[in-house]
Design an enzyme around this catalytic site. Structure first.
Site, short mmCIF file in Angstrom:
data_model
loop_
_atom_site.label_atom_id
_atom_site.label_comp_id
_atom_site.label_asym_id
_atom_site.label_seq_id
_atom_site.Cartn_x
_atom_site.Cartn_y
_atom_site.Cartn_z
N GLY B 122 0.78 -1.22 0.00
CA GLY B 122 0.00 0.00 0.00
C GLY B 122 0.82 1.27 0.00
N CYS B 123 2.15 1.17 -0.02
CA CYS B 123 2.96 2.39 -0.01
C CYS B 123 3.46 2.71 -1.42
CB CYS B 123 4.21 2.21 0.85
SG CYS B 123 3.85 1.91 2.57
N THR B 124 3.64 3.98 -1.69
CA THR B 124 4.23 4.33 -2.97
C THR B 124 5.73 4.06 -2.97
OG1 THR B 124 4.38 6.59 -2.19
CG2 THR B 124 2.58 6.10 -3.67
#
Lengths: 466, 262
Positions: B122-124
């Site tokens: 879910g992290c860029t």
């Protein structure tokens, strides 16, 4: 055909003073010209041919109030138009006008407000059709955005026409919205997705695409201008190849319609999609262009009101396109505001906008590539290669998110970092993420200069921590 | 370069300012690109000063933070300290710099731990999180990222949670960390909100380790687990408190104050 839409007559507004602020000649002309058709080139004196020494970007900036603000103590430099564009005040006024003076549901009522809303809504449809040179406004289906438009084609046309073993040709540089719907539909139908990679110029390999297109190919779905590589695909050629084998072509024109003349007759694409919010229009509305006979043959996508002809308990009959694909109450105000955006763009003239952006884009590319350790993705600009006005890049040893954070916090520069909804492309390029600065006709050389100075500062800041 | 090697095990304690940092050239973009020449030196000074103070004269003060499960330093206390530190940094750029400092202090992660199973989803940015339960039943964390700012976030989170009991890990809420948001002004969960994603990953994986531990012991539930059941239920991918629990945020006396003037 210049691709400049003629302003079609609109009914006299209920309240003639509705358009209150910013008495530019544009709005005055509009109100008084209720019965005549204006050629866009002659109307507004503010932007057309007044003074060549003032650039287009400088001239139009006053129309975009949002650009005149400070963020984190610095002047905002907005370089994220590929993600969403800013809206000129005429568009906001059109939206406000709709809600304030003639908001009413369309195609349903017979009272005055409803008739007016319907007329303006259908007028907006005509404006879209005219903007891309569709032969009939019935070929324009309003959707929520381009993503929904592609899903419409996938679920409506795709589910009906794709059989096991059929091929859908895509490129590795497609936006997720032009990959995932095909994945979902190919799972259901047994169709096979084939991807073409990039060539040594870092553009999708059109020669390989030509080879890939075979009698098994039923659909070619490609972008017009890439939101990462800034490359432009030769759609006309691709369409010829595809039609030779009986395949259809869907063009994702999200990054082209806002920036250049797009003529669907010339391209001869079967489907074309775009989003309003990238072309100075509001969010919540986009459109699908589909050739009449194609749309006629397609079953409904979403079911509900408006798209039906007759409803019985056990079955229903469906309306003709485009209504067949517009279930429920549409984004009426938004469609009308999109029409206003098209008017605004047409007044300036798409060729002028494109010319300005090619130059500014070259300027951006030149300044960015002059910085050390900066790697820009996509083709090099040249006489034959015109890049879109955006640069996706990476700086050696610096994560694009850190870069974008610092640019925002310290300099008020807004760029995007991440995979830009193109993960397969990033994986192919061997990176996890990139930074992207994208321009629109309201940006200026000063914006590019501020960005480059800020970027150099950012790089030295992070280098100092190593 | 941080001379105190013990810091590498448990991230450094926070630096707390008693005075507000001066509004320097960060306000004026025209001078900003001169900033790096002056700023990094002062930042390095800060770090060097920390190290100086950490050397012989006050070993007990700083070893406090480096000792395993220091008595009285509850997770809630550490959180309070960190929040107050970040609150004192009113200029966002100073928070960035602080996070970059913490990033440098983060214990390195083995290459063997950079596997997809350890990726925080879910992290860029890419974040890897290694989590273990030690022989005392406490959670031990190590993390790394390809982004320096994300590393800084991880460093802070690990300083708060490394060596904590599972229920302390579960008790930390992302709202508690919103003060430390850098650059992400919105408080909502999104791909750019590294805090939330890393914390959620820590909590989810803590739960699975606890469950695995319970199963390993033949189903006999340790006492704290009951309390844990009552406290939390897994709802929609995050742990929510299911009963009202009073969190004690009072700070116990900790010799972790640093007085700096720049």
């Amino acid at each position: 055909m210049e691709g400049v839409a003629m302003k079609l007559p609109s009914f006299k507004s209920l309240a003639p003073n509705a358009i209150s602020i910013g008495h530019r000649s544009f709005s005055r002309v509009r109100r008084s010209s209720s019965l005549s058709v204006f050629s866009a080139a002659s109307s507004s004196a503010t932007v057309a041919t007044s003074s060549e020494s003032v650039s287009l970007g400088h001239r139009v900036r006053k129309d975009f109030r949002i650009l005149h603000q400070e963020v984190n103590g610095s002047k905002l430099v907005y370089l994220d138009s590929a993600a969403t564009s800013q809206k000129p005040s005429v568009v906001l006024e059109a939206l406000q006008n709709y809600y304030e003076f003639y908001n009413s549901n369309v195609h349903r009522g017979i009272h005055y407000l409803s008739a007016k809303a319907t007329d303006e809504f259908e007028l907006a449809r005509k404006k879209v059709a005219r903007f891309i040179n569709a032969s009939d406004s019935k070929e324009i289906v309003f959707t929520r955005n381009a993503t929904e438009a592609i899903n419409l084609v996938a679920y409506s046309w795709g589910l009906l026409n794709l059989k096991p073993g059929d091929e859908v040709s895509l490129t590795v540089a497609e936006h997720h919205s032009c990959i995932v719907p095909w994945q979902l539909v190919s799972e259901k139908t047994g169709a096979v997705l084939k991807y073409v990679m990039l060539n040594e110029d870092e553009v999708p390999d059109v020669d390989k695409l030509r080879e890939m297109i075979s009698p098994k190919t039923k659909l070619v779905a490609v972008h017009h201008v890439s939101n990462v590589l800034a490359s432009c695909l030769p759609i006309e050629e691709i369409v010829v190849c595809a039609h030779n084998v009986g395949a259809k072509v869907l063009v994702d024109a999200c990054q082209s319609v806002p920036h250049m003349v797009v003529d669907v007759q010339k391209l001869n694409a079967d489907f074309l999609v775009a989003s309003s919010h990238k072309m100075c229009g509001p969010t919540g509305i986009g459109f699908l262009y589909g050739k009449s006979d194609l749309l006629q043959s397609m079953p409904p996508f979403l079911g509900g009101g408006e798209m039906i002809s007759d409803v019985f308990l056990d079955h229903s009959t469906y309306a003709e396109p485009p209504s067949r694909f517009e279930a429920g109450t549409p984004a009426i105000g938004e469609a009308i505001a999109l029409g206003a955006a098209i008017d605004y763009l047409s007044e300036i003239g798409m060729p002028k906008i494109h010319e300005y952006e090619v130059e500014l884009g070259k300027y951006l590319y030149g300044k960015l590539s002059a910085l050390p350790d900066v790697r820009i993705y996509g083709p090099r600009p040249s006489e034959s290669v015109h890049r879109g006005a955006l640069c996706s890049f990476n700086v050696e040893g610096l994560h694009p998110t850190d870069l974008a954070t610092f640019l925002d916090q310290q300099h008020g520069v807004a760029i995007r970092s991440g995979h830009h909804c193109a993960q397969p492309l990033h994986r192919y390029l061997g990176v996890n993420a990139s930074a992207r600065a994208s321009l629109y006709f309201y940006n200026t050389k000063e914006d590019v200069d501020s960005f480059v100075v800020a970027l150099a500062d950012t790089v030295s800041f992070f280098n100092s921590f190593k | 370069m941080n001379t105190s090697s013990s810091f590498k095990v448990f991230a450094s304690p926070p630096l707390i300012f008693s005075s507000r940092p001066p509004k320097s050239a960060s306000q004026n973009p025209r001078f900003s690109y001169q900033l790096p020449r002056s700023c990094p030196k002062s930042i390095r000074c800060m770090r060097d000063s920390v190290n100086l103070r950490s050397s012989p004269n006050a070993p007990s003060a700083l070893s406090f933070a480096t000792v395993e499960a220091p008595l009285g330093t509850k997770t809630s206390d550490k959180l309070r300290i960190l929040v107050s530190e970040f609150r004192s940094l009113t200029e966002p750029i100073d928070r960035v710099k602080r996070l970059l400092n913490y990033a440098a202090d983060l214990a390195p992660l083995d290459d063997t731990a950079r596997v997809s199973a350890n990726r925080v989803t879910g992290c860029t940015t890419q974040v890897w999180l290694e989590i273990k339960m030690d022989e005392f039943g406490r959670m031990r964390f190590k993390a790394d990222s390809d982004s320096e700012i994300s590393k800084g976030f991880c460093s802070c989170l690990i300083w708060i949670l490394d060596g904590a009991k599972p229920e302390e890990v579960m008790g930390l809420r992302s709202e508690d960390l919103s003060e430390m948001n850098v650059g992400v002004h919105g408080k909502e969960q999104s791909r750019v909100n590294t805090w939330q994603n890393v914390l959620m990953s820590m909590q989810k994986r803590t739960m699975s380790l606890v469950d695995a531990d319970v199963a390993h012991r033949g189903g006999e539930r340790p006492p704290h687990h009951h309390k844990h059941d009552l406290l939390f239920k897994y709802v929609n991918g995050s742990y929510m408190e299911s009963s009202k629990v009073h969190h004690d945020y009072s700070i116990s006396l900790l010799p972790l104050y640093y007085d700096f003037t720049i």
